[in-house]
Design an enzyme around this catalytic site. Structure first.
Site, mmCIF file in Angstrom:
data_model
loop_
_atom_site.group_PDB
_atom_site.id
_atom_site.type_symbol
_atom_site.label_atom_id
_atom_site.label_comp_id
_atom_site.label_asym_id
_atom_site.label_seq_id
_atom_site.Cartn_x
_atom_site.Cartn_y
_atom_site.Cartn_z
ATOM 1 N N SER A 1 0.820 -1.212 0.000
ATOM 2 C CA SER A 1 0.000 0.000 0.000
ATOM 3 C C SER A 1 0.857 1.268 0.000
ATOM 4 O O SER A 1 2.028 1.253 0.387
ATOM 5 C CB SER A 1 -0.907 0.018 1.229
ATOM 6 O OG SER A 1 -0.149 0.244 2.405
ATOM 7 N N THR B 1 1.949 2.240 3.660
ATOM 8 C CA THR B 1 3.080 1.454 4.171
ATOM 9 C C THR B 1 4.362 1.823 3.437
ATOM 10 O O THR B 1 5.431 1.918 4.045
ATOM 11 C CB THR B 1 2.797 -0.045 4.031
ATOM 12 O OG1 THR B 1 1.571 -0.358 4.693
ATOM 13 C CG2 THR B 1 3.920 -0.872 4.634
ATOM 14 N N GLU C 1 6.768 -0.457 -5.050
ATOM 15 C CA GLU C 1 5.725 -0.756 -6.025
ATOM 16 C C GLU C 1 4.419 -0.719 -5.265
ATOM 17 O O GLU C 1 4.098 -1.637 -4.519
ATOM 18 C CB GLU C 1 5.992 -2.127 -6.671
ATOM 19 C CG GLU C 1 5.185 -2.363 -7.939
ATOM 20 C CD GLU C 1 3.845 -3.004 -7.638
ATOM 21 O OE1 GLU C 1 2.862 -2.238 -7.523
ATOM 22 O OE2 GLU C 1 3.781 -4.224 -7.503
ATOM 23 N N CYS D 1 -2.258 -5.184 -8.628
ATOM 24 C CA CYS D 1 -1.992 -3.748 -8.557
ATOM 25 C C CYS D 1 -1.994 -3.085 -9.928
ATOM 26 O O CYS D 1 -2.370 -1.919 -10.056
ATOM 27 C CB CYS D 1 -0.671 -3.488 -7.842
ATOM 28 S SG CYS D 1 0.713 -4.407 -8.533
ATOM 29 N N LYS E 1 4.323 8.628 -10.285
ATOM 30 C CA LYS E 1 3.519 9.293 -9.252
ATOM 31 C C LYS E 1 3.404 8.435 -7.990
ATOM 32 O O LYS E 1 4.413 7.872 -7.530
ATOM 33 C CB LYS E 1 2.153 9.679 -9.833
ATOM 34 C CG LYS E 1 2.265 10.630 -11.044
ATOM 35 C CD LYS E 1 0.947 11.155 -11.530
ATOM 36 C CE LYS E 1 0.183 10.188 -12.355
ATOM 37 N NZ LYS E 1 -0.994 10.776 -13.030
#
Length: 290
Positions: A39, A42, A60, A94, A258
Site C-alpha cells: 500500500s 506502508t 511498487e 496492482c 507518481k
C-alpha cells in the site's frame, strides 16, 4: 527460515506483521537496500525509515490503471483484455487495467461484449475469491457507494450467492457504467473484480482521463493503428503501457509513476538497482605507458 536449496543466509523468509517484523527488518544496519510491494501508506512509512538511514529503496505501490479503447480498435480483443483484468485474481492485481475508457460511439457495444464474456464465468472455476473478509466488505461497500452516486452495474455488481460460492468471498465480475471521474470508484483502487467505464469523445480527452489519477502504474491502449498507439502510450503517465495487446514479461521493467512508486522490478534495470556504482582512478607508472 533458510531454504534447503540456498546457502545459509542467501535467502531468508521471515513472516510477521509490520510493527514486529517489517520495521526491524527495514531498520536493521545489515539491510542495505529495500524493495517493497504494498500500500501507499506502508510504502511512505518504509520510505521515511530508508531516508533516515540513507539507503536505496524501490516501492511498487497502488494503481488505478486505464485501458483506452477507440472505435477503430479490435473490439473483441479489447473486450477479452478488459474482462481478463477483473478475472485474473478477481482484480486483486496492482496493475489491473480497471478504468475502462471508451470512445463514446462504441461504449455500449464494448460493454455488451465484455458482459457476454463475464456472464459465462463461474466462481471457483473461472475466477477466485476475495482474499480476506475485510477486503470483500471494502469492495462491496465501494459498489454500494457507486450506486448511491449514480453509477449502474451493467454486469454483475453483487456478492455471489448461489451454490458453493455462498460459503466463500466471491464477488461477481462487474462493469459499472454512468461513472463520473470524481466518483470514489473512479479515483480509488478497488482491488476487486470491478471495471469502471467512462466515455470520451476525443483523443485529448482520453489522455486527460487516463492521467486524471494520483497513480501511474500501468495502462493499455487499443486503437488499431500501431503508430497512433505508440504516440498515445508516450502520453499516458504510467510505467508500462501495452499497445493493442502488447505482452509484458519478466524481461520488461515494471514500476510506476507518481504515487505508484519509485524504482523498477524485472528486467536489467531492476538488476542495476541492486548494484552500487564505484569509480576508481589510477595513475599508471611511466614504464606502463611505454
Amino acid at each position: 527460515i533458510l531454504t534447503p536449496l540456498a546457502a545459509a543466509g542467501v535467502l531468508n523468509v521471515v513472516t510477521g506483521l509490520g510493527p514486529t517484523v517489517g520495521v526491524p527488518l527495514v531498520s536493521h544496519p545489515l539491510v542495505r537496500r529495500v524493495g517493497f510491494t504494498g500500500s501507499v501508506a506502508t510504502g511512505q512509512a518504509i520510505g521515511r525509515i530508508a531516508a533516515e538511514r540513507v539507503i536505496p529503496l524501490a516501492l511498487e505501490l497502488g494503481g488505478k490503471s486505464p485501458i483506452l479503447v477507440f472505435a477503430v480498435a479490435d473490439l473483441d480483443a479489447a473486450a477479452r483484455a478488459a474482462a481478463m483484468s477483473v478475472l485474473i485474481n478477481s482484480g486483486q492485481v496492482c496493475s489491473a487495467t480497471t478504468r475502462l475508457l471508451v470512445e463514446r460511439s462504441v461504449q455500449d457495444e464494448l460493454v455488451r461484449r465484455i458482459g457476454a464474456i463475464l456472464n459465462d464465468k463461474r466462481p471457483g472455476e473461472d475466477f477466485g475469491p476475495i482474499v480476506t473478509p475485510p477486503q470483500s466488505d471494502k469492495v462491496l461497500g465501494m459498489l454500494a457507494t457507486a450506486r448511491q452516486e449514480g453509477a449502474h452495474a451493467a454486469v454483475g455488481g453483487h456478492k455471489c450467492e448461489d451454490g458453493a460460492p455462498e460459503q466463500g468471498l466471491y464477488i461477481q465480475p462487474t462493469v459499472l457504467t454512468d461513472v463520473k471521474p470524481d466518483m470514489q470508484v473512479a479515483r480509488e483502487e478497488i482491488f476487486g473484480p470491478v471495471l469502471v467505464a467512462m466515455p470520451f469523445d476525443t483523443e485529448d480527452e482520453a489522455v486527460a482521463l487516463a492521467n486524471a489519477t494520483e497513480y501511474g502504474l500501468a495502462g493499455a491502449v487499443w486503437c488499431g493503428d500501431t503508430a497512433r498507439g505508440m504516440a498515445l502510450a508516450h502520453r499516458v503517465e504510467a510505467g508500462q503501457v501495452a499497445v493493442n495487446g502488447g505482452v509484458m514479461g519478466v524481461e520488461t521493467p515494471f514500476g510506476g509513476y507518481k504515487m505508484s512508486g519509485i524504482g523498477r522490478e524485472k528486467g536489467i534495470e531492476a538488476l542495476y538497482e541492486y548494484t552500487q556504482l564505484k569509480t576508481v582512478s589510477v595513475t599508471l607508472p611511466d614504464h606502463a605507458t611505454k
